[in-house]
Design a protein around this motif. Sequence first.
Motif, PDB file in Angstrom:
ATOM      1  N   HIS A 123       2.858   1.677   0.442  1.00  0.00           N
ATOM      2  CA  HIS A 123       1.448   1.787   0.045  1.00  0.00           C
ATOM      3  C   HIS A 123       0.902   0.404  -0.315  1.00  0.00           C
ATOM      4  O   HIS A 123      -0.214   0.043   0.076  1.00  0.00           O
ATOM      5  CB  HIS A 123       1.326   2.748  -1.140  1.00  0.00           C
ATOM      6  CG  HIS A 123      -0.086   3.132  -1.489  1.00  0.00           C
ATOM      7  ND1 HIS A 123      -0.910   3.798  -0.621  1.00  0.00           N
ATOM      8  CD2 HIS A 123      -0.811   2.946  -2.628  1.00  0.00           C
ATOM      9  CE1 HIS A 123      -2.086   4.018  -1.199  1.00  0.00           C
ATOM     10  NE2 HIS A 123      -2.046   3.504  -2.418  1.00  0.00           N
TER      11      HIS A 123
ATOM     12  N   LYS B 267       0.206  -1.730   2.807  1.00  0.00           N
ATOM     13  CA  LYS B 267      -0.983  -1.391   3.599  1.00  0.00           C
ATOM     14  C   LYS B 267      -2.216  -2.180   3.187  1.00  0.00           C
ATOM     15  O   LYS B 267      -3.195  -2.233   3.936  1.00  0.00           O
ATOM     16  CB  LYS B 267      -1.264   0.115   3.491  1.00  0.00           C
ATOM     17  CG  LYS B 267      -0.240   0.975   4.216  1.00  0.00           C
ATOM     18  CD  LYS B 267      -0.476   2.456   3.977  1.00  0.00           C
ATOM     19  CE  LYS B 267       0.610   3.293   4.646  1.00  0.00           C
ATOM     20  NZ  LYS B 267       0.452   4.748   4.361  1.00  0.00           N
TER      21      LYS B 267
ATOM     22  N   ASP C  52      -8.487  -5.129   7.768  1.00  0.00           N
ATOM     23  CA  ASP C  52      -8.121  -4.099   8.747  1.00  0.00           C
ATOM     24  C   ASP C  52      -8.440  -2.686   8.255  1.00  0.00           C
ATOM     25  O   ASP C  52      -8.276  -1.723   8.996  1.00  0.00           O
ATOM     26  CB  ASP C  52      -6.616  -4.172   9.059  1.00  0.00           C
ATOM     27  CG  ASP C  52      -6.255  -5.452   9.816  1.00  0.00           C
ATOM     28  OD1 ASP C  52      -7.175  -6.094  10.341  1.00  0.00           O
ATOM     29  OD2 ASP C  52      -5.061  -5.793   9.855  1.00  0.00           O
ATOM     30  N   ILE C  53      -8.907  -2.559   7.001  1.00  0.00           N
ATOM     31  CA  ILE C  53      -9.157  -1.244   6.436  1.00  0.00           C
ATOM     32  C   ILE C  53     -10.592  -0.826   6.715  1.00  0.00           C
ATOM     33  O   ILE C  53     -11.534  -1.463   6.253  1.00  0.00           O
ATOM     34  CB  ILE C  53      -8.889  -1.242   4.919  1.00  0.00           C
ATOM     35  CG1 ILE C  53      -7.418  -1.570   4.642  1.00  0.00           C
ATOM     36  CG2 ILE C  53      -9.258   0.101   4.293  1.00  0.00           C
ATOM     37  CD1 ILE C  53      -7.086  -1.711   3.176  1.00  0.00           C
ATOM     38  N   ASP C  54     -10.772   0.243   7.505  1.00  0.00           N
ATOM     39  CA  ASP C  54     -12.105   0.783   7.741  1.00  0.00           C
ATOM     40  C   ASP C  54     -12.303   2.011   6.855  1.00  0.00           C
ATOM     41  O   ASP C  54     -11.434   2.381   6.062  1.00  0.00           O
ATOM     42  CB  ASP C  54     -12.317   1.125   9.219  1.00  0.00           C
ATOM     43  CG  ASP C  54     -11.302   2.135   9.746  1.00  0.00           C
ATOM     44  OD1 ASP C  54     -10.713   2.890   8.945  1.00  0.00           O
ATOM     45  OD2 ASP C  54     -11.080   2.161  10.975  1.00  0.00           O
TER      46      ASP C  54
ATOM     47  N   ASP D 248     -12.468   5.235   7.524  1.00  0.00           N
ATOM     48  CA  ASP D 248     -11.544   6.347   7.767  1.00  0.00           C
ATOM     49  C   ASP D 248     -10.175   6.064   7.161  1.00  0.00           C
ATOM     50  O   ASP D 248      -9.543   6.947   6.559  1.00  0.00           O
ATOM     51  CB  ASP D 248     -11.411   6.616   9.270  1.00  0.00           C
ATOM     52  CG  ASP D 248     -12.673   7.227   9.856  1.00  0.00           C
ATOM     53  OD1 ASP D 248     -13.442   7.830   9.088  1.00  0.00           O
ATOM     54  OD2 ASP D 248     -12.890   7.088  11.073  1.00  0.00           O
ATOM     55  N   THR D 249      -9.722   4.826   7.330  1.00  0.00           N
ATOM     56  CA  THR D 249      -8.439   4.439   6.742  1.00  0.00           C
ATOM     57  C   THR D 249      -8.493   4.538   5.226  1.00  0.00           C
ATOM     58  O   THR D 249      -7.531   4.974   4.584  1.00  0.00           O
ATOM     59  CB  THR D 249      -8.076   3.003   7.151  1.00  0.00           C
ATOM     60  OG1 THR D 249      -8.092   2.890   8.571  1.00  0.00           O
ATOM     61  CG2 THR D 249      -6.703   2.610   6.624  1.00  0.00           C
TER      62      THR D 249
ATOM     63  N   ASP E 175     -10.217   6.592   3.398  1.00  0.00           N
ATOM     64  CA  ASP E 175     -10.057   8.000   3.018  1.00  0.00           C
ATOM     65  C   ASP E 175      -8.584   8.371   2.905  1.00  0.00           C
ATOM     66  O   ASP E 175      -8.153   9.021   1.944  1.00  0.00           O
ATOM     67  CB  ASP E 175     -10.722   8.900   4.061  1.00  0.00           C
ATOM     68  CG  ASP E 175     -12.132   9.322   3.651  1.00  0.00           C
ATOM     69  OD1 ASP E 175     -12.520   9.053   2.501  1.00  0.00           O
ATOM     70  OD2 ASP E 175     -12.842   9.908   4.480  1.00  0.00           O
ATOM     71  N   GLU E 176      -7.810   7.953   3.899  1.00  0.00           N
ATOM     72  CA  GLU E 176      -6.386   8.272   3.899  1.00  0.00           C
ATOM     73  C   GLU E 176      -5.667   7.573   2.747  1.00  0.00           C
ATOM     74  O   GLU E 176      -4.778   8.151   2.105  1.00  0.00           O
ATOM     75  CB  GLU E 176      -5.765   7.852   5.229  1.00  0.00           C
ATOM     76  CG  GLU E 176      -6.310   8.620   6.435  1.00  0.00           C
ATOM     77  CD  GLU E 176      -5.854   8.035   7.757  1.00  0.00           C
ATOM     78  OE1 GLU E 176      -5.037   7.087   7.726  1.00  0.00           O
ATOM     79  OE2 GLU E 176      -6.317   8.511   8.805  1.00  0.00           O
ATOM     80  N   LEU E 177      -6.051   6.331   2.461  1.00  0.00           N
ATOM     81  CA  LEU E 177      -5.421   5.574   1.385  1.00  0.00           C
ATOM     82  C   LEU E 177      -5.769   6.166   0.020  1.00  0.00           C
ATOM     83  O   LEU E 177      -4.931   6.180  -0.892  1.00  0.00           O
ATOM     84  CB  LEU E 177      -5.846   4.105   1.449  1.00  0.00           C
ATOM     85  CG  LEU E 177      -5.302   3.308   2.639  1.00  0.00           C
ATOM     86  CD1 LEU E 177      -5.962   1.940   2.720  1.00  0.00           C
ATOM     87  CD2 LEU E 177      -3.782   3.162   2.533  1.00  0.00           C
TER      88      LEU E 177
ATOM     89  N   GLU F 180      -3.591   9.182  -0.361  1.00  0.00           N
ATOM     90  CA  GLU F 180      -2.205   8.789  -0.628  1.00  0.00           C
ATOM     91  C   GLU F 180      -2.054   8.290  -2.061  1.00  0.00           C
ATOM     92  O   GLU F 180      -1.075   8.611  -2.748  1.00  0.00           O
ATOM     93  CB  GLU F 180      -1.762   7.710   0.359  1.00  0.00           C
ATOM     94  CG  GLU F 180      -0.303   7.313   0.191  1.00  0.00           C
ATOM     95  CD  GLU F 180       0.172   6.352   1.266  1.00  0.00           C
ATOM     96  OE1 GLU F 180       1.178   6.673   1.918  1.00  0.00           O
ATOM     97  OE2 GLU F 180      -0.465   5.291   1.457  1.00  0.00           O
TER      98      GLU F 180
END
Length: 355
Positions: free
Chosen positions: A191, A194, A200-202, A204-205, A207-209, A212
Amino acid sequence: MNSIQANGYDIHFNNEAYLRLNSYLNEKIFSKIFFIVDENTNEYCLPKVLPLVETNTPFEIIEIESGEENKTIETCIQIWSVLLELGADRKSLIINVGGGVITDMGGFIASTFKRGIAFINIPTTLLSMVDASVGGKNGVDFGGLKNQIGTITNPEMVLIDSSFLETLSQREMRSGLAEMLKHGLIAKKSHWEKFKKLSDIDFDTLDELIAESVSIKNAIVTQDPTENGIRKALNFGHTLGHAIETYLLEHPEKEALLHGEAIAVGMILESFISFQQGLLKEEEYLEIKHHLQQIYGTVFFDANDQNSIIDLLIHDKKNEYGKVQFALLNRIGDIKINQTANNEVITKSFSDYNL
């Protein structure tokens, strides 16, 4: 994203969150609903929430001033009084729409009003989504010290709508990011990794992070709801971070830090202490220091600042038997709780930070 089952309540995301809210409101019978907001969430967030709430239950909006300086028992007294004036009873529901100040204080108000009424949290900042949303901690600052008065009472549910993040400044986003980085450092190295390339974090990414990060904190809290053991791991960076945050708030001539900014400083200092105590390897300490300072910059603390901050540590609510308690890193992704450190090594951590 799938909902996350916490200890006695669920955390729902985005569109699913409003579906679950409406289902809950249809199943329960409330006398009245009270939305607690600040001036910002009243303007930018509540107008999105209200059209999506399907209920015939009458509601009222209670607005307070934003800012940590208003997270006090005096503000609670004002809101308790307003609740009484507006006819709130034990069958009322409070919905807190805001950042950590609103959800912490709103939860405290609900959990103590008439010995406890139902409440729901809708966190609107990144910090509150990944931190205040999990664990049932509610409270206010007292005597100039953070979170000295409070309860551990779970909400009925937590609704995370990441579209609210579009209204936040980059500084507020960085503040929330600090808690996500902490979750990686204490429990999941992948984690932490990342976030090495933030560009590199958009969305959508993100949301996932967020999901998590919530899952990491939830897994810890579920094991130890009342903070007698492993939940203390979440205090990494907070022993010194809270003292720094409090010290700067008490000195208006100095620039205050947002919560996450102060915790980022605390994580660097406590990583150094981890290294000095023979736990964390030097290369991992330097990795943490370099990455956090790249994101948050450096705040200079002179000798007087350092001494005053160290003096504040004795009031930290995490202390036990008069000893200052730290959660320190064994390595990235692994934590050791119930650690102590003398003033000499704490002072040394500031010296290294200032380099």
